[in-house]
Design a protein around this motif. Sequence first.
Motif, mmCIF file in Angstrom:
data_model
loop_
_atom_site.group_PDB
_atom_site.id
_atom_site.type_symbol
_atom_site.label_atom_id
_atom_site.label_comp_id
_atom_site.label_asym_id
_atom_site.label_seq_id
_atom_site.Cartn_x
_atom_site.Cartn_y
_atom_site.Cartn_z
ATOM 1 N N GLU A 15 -71.676 -26.893 -9.694
ATOM 2 C CA GLU A 15 -71.442 -25.018 -9.474
ATOM 3 C C GLU A 15 -71.332 -24.237 -10.708
ATOM 4 O OE1 GLU A 15 -72.663 -24.435 -6.643
ATOM 5 O OE2 GLU A 15 -73.026 -26.257 -5.597
ATOM 6 N N LYS A 57 -73.740 -24.221 -13.558
ATOM 7 C CA LYS A 57 -75.291 -23.931 -13.500
ATOM 8 C C LYS A 57 -75.858 -22.619 -14.588
ATOM 9 C CE LYS A 57 -78.586 -22.630 -9.383
ATOM 10 N NZ LYS A 57 -78.061 -22.430 -8.117
ATOM 11 N N GLY A 71 -77.284 -27.734 -9.590
ATOM 12 C CA GLY A 71 -76.818 -26.961 -11.224
ATOM 13 C C GLY A 71 -78.135 -26.884 -11.650
ATOM 14 N N SER A 114 -81.140 -24.047 -11.657
ATOM 15 C CA SER A 114 -81.160 -22.516 -12.056
ATOM 16 C C SER A 114 -82.391 -21.890 -11.553
ATOM 17 C CB SER A 114 -81.852 -22.613 -13.452
ATOM 18 O OG SER A 114 -82.301 -23.287 -14.792
#
Length: 559
Positions: free
Chosen positions: A159, A162, A224, A226
């Motif tokens: 989290e 990230k 996690g 992108s």
Amino acid sequence: MISVMFFCSSILCIILDYSLMLEYELLSVNSCMIMMTILLDWMSFLFMSFVLFISSMVIYYSEEYMSGDLNLNRFIMLVCMFVLSMMMLIISPNLISILLGWDGLGLVSYCLVIYYQNVKSYNAGMITALSNRIGDVALLMAIAWMMNYGSWNYIYYLEFMKDDKIMFYISILVILAAMTKSAQIPFSSWLPAAMAAPTPVSSLVHSSTLVTAGVYLLIRFSSGISLLLMYFLLFISTLTMFMAGLGANFEYDLKKIIALSTLSQLGLMMSILSLGEMKLAFFHLLTHALFKALLFMCAGCMIHNLLNCQDIRFMGGLVSLMPLTCSFFFISNMALCGLPFLSGFYSKDLILEIISMDMLNMYIYIIYFISTGLTVSYTFRLIYYVLMGLNNFISLSSVSDLGYTMLKGMSGLILFVIMGGSMLMWLMFSTPYLICLPNLMKFMTLFVIIMGMWIGLEMSKFSLHYKLKSFMNIQLTYFFSNMWNMPFISTYGVNFFPLMLGNLVYKNIDQGWSEYYGSQGIFNNLKSMSMMFQLFYKNNFKVYLIMMVIWLMFLFMYI
């Protein structure tokens, strides 16, 4: 029993919102501790219960399917090792313990693909093992990158890391690993090749193990990853979904059609996952596992009865010869198409409606609905060839529904294929989704399905089939049925040209100039010089006298 126990544990975890993490320290290197970590939450319990249930049915089924085999015990042991590797992967939130399950799957899948020991199986096993090896290496590199965080329990960092550069690199490697395991473009060609394995193995591999490992890893990793990587994954997976659906419409091998159907569904799971719908991807993964296992088991039953014939052109009219198997086959095919109130409907319809609601761009919308239409198309083509019409193999009157053990194995799954979707829907989504769409978009799915049905049935008719062939010419047909030439690229591309180059180097350098100037040349020179010196040595008295005579001649000439 264990499956039921895990299922009840999953329900308990959902109700109580409870998860359990067990850690055991194996080794401590500087500040990095190698921990054996086990994560038990509703997701791992539910997936494990499905894997165990499907594998128990498959093992029971293979008792009769593999009855003529001398090494049945070895086969059952391999399947059990396969399931245990999958268990290890499911319960691990740690990259190192995941690697045990991940590599276990790769190794045992190789042993199972080459089970029938012939050249085709060996080649298929090698392409399977080497394609998966790329992902294993990516995972090892991700482990090396994770050392920057001081622990390999990725679940802690997803989290809040990230946007971190290191997490970006780790995500790239994890996505690469998942793409090889779940056979996304350009690593798709190993999936149909793996059909060289016995049918019970195909049933297990294509439903709940091996190919779903990549999807499951990404479901765990999804928070996690992108946005850029999500878009990349979305593009690749939608392309895979479309390519597999198109290829299955031109294929004649029964097992390969179902394998390409798995590839199409994997593309669907990956793409909905890359749109951020993690729970929905997991939901489809579970419903797909049920009907795909049954689909392969029915196909295996037909192949077994037709004395190992897999070509759908030799089948036909099987519904009158083996009615129960064909009923199971038809129901699981309808679940794959998303017929209302079967298990596949709940996940597929929800995915398509959420796509309509998201409306990312026109390309995604169109490719999703075209791929859905292609799914229905190849399914009805398969039903037309296998179940309808006259039997094209009538000389074999041995076809019947007499494999009671196989039928019992399949009967265990049929109830879940019919009811599993609604059951999971009530379990996983505590509040029902309400999706409001315009009438046109709401009925788009139905329209696409009816179109796909019509195209599939029309494509099966011989007159249209030959018209299509003459229109599209033979090269284009081969191009589509060969997965856009991917098998050639992944075998010839990485095999033929390096071998040809090696042959040229061997002939021109190893056996050519390097021999002339190198070992052979030096050897011949030394040999000739040695022989000359030996000549001098053996005739040294003669040489001495001749030299003396020549010296005396010179003496008399110049004095």
